[in-house]
Design an enzyme around this catalytic site. Structure first.
Site, PDB file in Angstrom:
ATOM      1  N   ASN A 113       0.834  -1.203   0.000  1.00  0.00           N
ATOM      2  CA  ASN A 113       0.000   0.000   0.000  1.00  0.00           C
ATOM      3  C   ASN A 113       0.872   1.258   0.000  1.00  0.00           C
ATOM      4  O   ASN A 113       2.009   1.211  -0.431  1.00  0.00           O
ATOM      5  CB  ASN A 113      -1.019  -0.028   1.144  1.00  0.00           C
ATOM      6  CG  ASN A 113      -2.330   0.654   0.752  1.00  0.00           C
ATOM      7  OD1 ASN A 113      -2.329   1.826   0.410  1.00  0.00           O
ATOM      8  ND2 ASN A 113      -3.421  -0.079   0.774  1.00  0.00           N
ATOM      9  N   ARG A 114       0.346   2.365   0.505  1.00  0.00           N
ATOM     10  CA  ARG A 114       1.004   3.655   0.257  1.00  0.00           C
ATOM     11  C   ARG A 114       1.731   4.230   1.475  1.00  0.00           C
ATOM     12  O   ARG A 114       1.244   4.101   2.605  1.00  0.00           O
ATOM     13  CB  ARG A 114      -0.037   4.663  -0.228  1.00  0.00           C
ATOM     14  CG  ARG A 114      -0.583   4.294  -1.596  1.00  0.00           C
ATOM     15  CD  ARG A 114      -1.671   5.240  -2.078  1.00  0.00           C
ATOM     16  NE  ARG A 114      -2.006   4.962  -3.470  1.00  0.00           N
ATOM     17  CZ  ARG A 114      -2.920   4.055  -3.856  1.00  0.00           C
ATOM     18  NH1 ARG A 114      -3.603   3.365  -2.959  1.00  0.00           N
ATOM     19  NH2 ARG A 114      -3.148   3.841  -5.138  1.00  0.00           N
ATOM     20  N   HIS A 144       3.206   0.121  -2.852  1.00  0.00           N
ATOM     21  CA  HIS A 144       3.638  -1.279  -2.897  1.00  0.00           C
ATOM     22  C   HIS A 144       5.165  -1.412  -2.984  1.00  0.00           C
ATOM     23  O   HIS A 144       5.690  -2.266  -3.705  1.00  0.00           O
ATOM     24  CB  HIS A 144       2.967  -2.013  -4.062  1.00  0.00           C
ATOM     25  CG  HIS A 144       1.472  -2.047  -3.980  1.00  0.00           C
ATOM     26  ND1 HIS A 144       0.805  -2.194  -2.786  1.00  0.00           N
ATOM     27  CD2 HIS A 144       0.507  -1.944  -4.943  1.00  0.00           C
ATOM     28  CE1 HIS A 144      -0.507  -2.184  -3.018  1.00  0.00           C
ATOM     29  NE2 HIS A 144      -0.714  -2.034  -4.307  1.00  0.00           N
ATOM     30  N   HIS A 182      -1.648  -9.677  -3.312  1.00  0.00           N
ATOM     31  CA  HIS A 182      -2.457  -8.764  -4.119  1.00  0.00           C
ATOM     32  C   HIS A 182      -3.290  -9.512  -5.160  1.00  0.00           C
ATOM     33  O   HIS A 182      -3.404  -9.067  -6.316  1.00  0.00           O
ATOM     34  CB  HIS A 182      -1.542  -7.733  -4.790  1.00  0.00           C
ATOM     35  CG  HIS A 182      -2.208  -6.445  -5.132  1.00  0.00           C
ATOM     36  ND1 HIS A 182      -3.293  -6.363  -5.973  1.00  0.00           N
ATOM     37  CD2 HIS A 182      -1.946  -5.183  -4.727  1.00  0.00           C
ATOM     38  CE1 HIS A 182      -3.652  -5.099  -6.085  1.00  0.00           C
ATOM     39  NE2 HIS A 182      -2.857  -4.354  -5.342  1.00  0.00           N
ATOM     40  N   TYR A 225      -6.311 -10.547  -7.375  1.00  0.00           N
ATOM     41  CA  TYR A 225      -7.580 -10.002  -7.852  1.00  0.00           C
ATOM     42  C   TYR A 225      -8.486 -11.221  -8.039  1.00  0.00           C
ATOM     43  O   TYR A 225      -8.182 -12.107  -8.841  1.00  0.00           O
ATOM     44  CB  TYR A 225      -7.423  -9.319  -9.207  1.00  0.00           C
ATOM     45  CG  TYR A 225      -6.662  -8.012  -9.221  1.00  0.00           C
ATOM     46  CD1 TYR A 225      -5.287  -7.976  -9.033  1.00  0.00           C
ATOM     47  CD2 TYR A 225      -7.326  -6.810  -9.485  1.00  0.00           C
ATOM     48  CE1 TYR A 225      -4.581  -6.777  -9.089  1.00  0.00           C
ATOM     49  CE2 TYR A 225      -6.628  -5.607  -9.540  1.00  0.00           C
ATOM     50  CZ  TYR A 225      -5.255  -5.605  -9.341  1.00  0.00           C
ATOM     51  OH  TYR A 225      -4.564  -4.420  -9.408  1.00  0.00           O
ATOM     52  N   GLU A 259      -6.843  -7.069   0.295  1.00  0.00           N
ATOM     53  CA  GLU A 259      -5.426  -7.097   0.673  1.00  0.00           C
ATOM     54  C   GLU A 259      -5.335  -6.884   2.181  1.00  0.00           C
ATOM     55  O   GLU A 259      -5.564  -5.778   2.661  1.00  0.00           O
ATOM     56  CB  GLU A 259      -4.670  -5.991  -0.055  1.00  0.00           C
ATOM     57  CG  GLU A 259      -4.773  -6.031  -1.559  1.00  0.00           C
ATOM     58  CD  GLU A 259      -4.662  -4.645  -2.191  1.00  0.00           C
ATOM     59  OE1 GLU A 259      -3.661  -3.955  -1.987  1.00  0.00           O
ATOM     60  OE2 GLU A 259      -5.614  -4.243  -2.898  1.00  0.00           O
TER      61      GLU A 259
HETATM   62  C1  BGC Z   1      -4.318   0.070  -4.507  1.00  0.00           C
HETATM   63  C2  BGC Z   1      -4.879   0.601  -5.815  1.00  0.00           C
HETATM   64  C3  BGC Z   1      -3.911   0.256  -6.908  1.00  0.00           C
HETATM   65  C4  BGC Z   1      -3.686  -1.241  -6.917  1.00  0.00           C
HETATM   66  C5  BGC Z   1      -2.655  -1.657  -7.940  1.00  0.00           C
HETATM   67  C6  BGC Z   1      -4.171  -1.402  -4.622  1.00  0.00           C
HETATM   68  O1  BGC Z   1      -3.621  -1.892  -3.443  1.00  0.00           O
HETATM   69  O2  BGC Z   1      -5.084   0.433  -3.404  1.00  0.00           O
HETATM   70  O3  BGC Z   1      -5.064   1.985  -5.736  1.00  0.00           O
HETATM   71  O4  BGC Z   1      -4.380   0.684  -8.145  1.00  0.00           O
HETATM   72  O5  BGC Z   1      -3.279  -1.669  -5.673  1.00  0.00           O
HETATM   73  O6  BGC Z   1      -1.436  -1.068  -7.685  1.00  0.00           O
END
Ligand code: BGC
Length: 347
Positions: free
Chosen positions: A80-81, A107, A177, A179, A313
């Site tokens: 995350n950020r 990430h 991560h 999907y 996540e």
């Molecule tokens: C983020 C998204 C991002 C995605 C792919 C997610 O964890 O919250 O904003 O686009 O990851 O990087």
């Protein structure tokens, strides 16, 4: 129970990438690559007894290196950020890679996700991946030894156990991560999926998706998933937080977090009847509705368009290094980080 291995391709430097397939007696299987300790496929049985691959991914190494938005990848050392792409530890300032909009670390700029991990079959139903990140990689302090163990049990539960230890004080926050599309990848969007989140609050964000601080009660908002709701029911409604991120892309605070394994989410594919329960020892879960998927061709050439997969996540909250009110994930040199997340499939 069986674990098998096959070649998956080669990195540009010639390193071979392998795929490990863990299969149980129900025919359910998890396919994991040594590239990024990436979950490439999960086959689960639908209501009619047919197996469907419920995870988005790619067929080649090259696609993972050039087209991926972290599909199935293990992310670390900090998922995350991190706002401002920097952290201060013990009075020392560390600049990280500003890979999002030139200002944010997202990430860890793929530090763990695009490396080749070493794999060891540790049991008839489990493979462990490990990677040693050198001191200073991506700006993070310390040589960090990371592991991701994948185990698929007889009850169709995929256990992912992360562990890491660094030789310097540092922030550690790993996730997977994947999907998911519980109708099977390539079967359209995920808006009809039912989702339940065991969260009374979420962490609202600014326009850069950095938490504003504190948490917000979900009551009376489109973020209330305490009872099952279709993902698409409220995703485009007029809500400042949803508009900011273009749909759900938020950290939910798991109710009653105490570090033990507890259920944080459940989801159901409306067309398949496949259900997934998610359990974790971690305090948060990022529910991301695949808003930024833009049509890259994935497995079997199927385009991954907007909202055709969703992510859950599990994590420490985003930007924890700048938020003393969030549960801390600063680990001392030599201190063990570990976390477990379980994805349980049924019909
Ligand atoms: C983020 C998204 C991002 C995605 C792919 C997610 O964890 O919250 O904003 O686009 O990851 O990087």
């Amino acid at each position: 129970m069986s674990v098998s291995r096959e070649g998956f391709g080669f990195m540009p430097d010639g390193t071979e990438v392998y795929k490990y397939v863990i299969e149980n007696m129900n025919g359910c299987s998890a396919h994991v690559l040594t590239l990024g300790a990436t979950l490439q496929s999960v086959y689960a049985e639908d209501a009619a007894g047919e197996l469907r691959d419920v995870v988005l991914g790619f067929d080649t190494v090259e696609d993972y290196l050039t087209k991926s938005n972290y599909q199935g990848a293990t992310v670390g050392p900090y998922c995350n950020r991190i706002g401002g792409a920097s952290v201060d530890i013990n009075g020392k300032h560390y600049e990280l890679t500003a890979n999002e909009k030139g200002v944010t670390n997202l990430h860890a700029a793929g530090e763990f996700s695009y490396r080749v991990w070493r794999a060891t079959v540790v049991d008839a139903d489990a493979v462990e991946f490990d990677y040693v990140s050198p001191d200073g990689e991506g700006g993070f302090p310390g040589e960090t030894k990371a592991k991701a163990l994948f185990r698929l049990d007889a009850q169709n539960r995929l256990h992912i156990v992360y562990s890491a230890v660094s030789d310097r004080d540092t922030y550690l926050n790993m996730t997977n991560h994947a999907y998911f599309n519980l109708n099977g990848f390539g079967s359209g969007d995920i808006l009809g999926h039912e989702l339940c989140l065991n969260a009374d609050a979420f962490t609202p964000v600014d326009a850069l998706s950095i938490p504003l601080g504190g948490s917000r009660d979900v009551t009376g908002t489109p973020f209330d998933f305490r009872t099952p709701q279709a993902i698409g029911a409220r995703i485009d409604c007029a809500d400042e937080q949803l508009e900011m991120t273009g749909g759900y892309d938020h950290n939910f605070c798991i109710a009653g977090w105490d570090g033990t394994l507890r259920q944080c989410a459940s989801a159901k594919g409306d067309l398949s009847g496949i259900k997934m329960n998610v359990y974790t020892t971690l305090p948060g879960v990022q529910f991301y509705a695949g808003n930024f998927l833009h049509g890259a061709e994935g497995k079997h050439g199927v385009p991954m368009t907007k909202r055709t997969g969703f992510c859950l996540e599990t994590q420490y909250y985003p930007d924890t290094p700048h938020r003393p009110e969030f549960p801390s994930c600063l680990f001392s040199a030599g201190e063990a980080y570990s976390a477990e997340t379980v994805f349980e499939f049924s019909k």
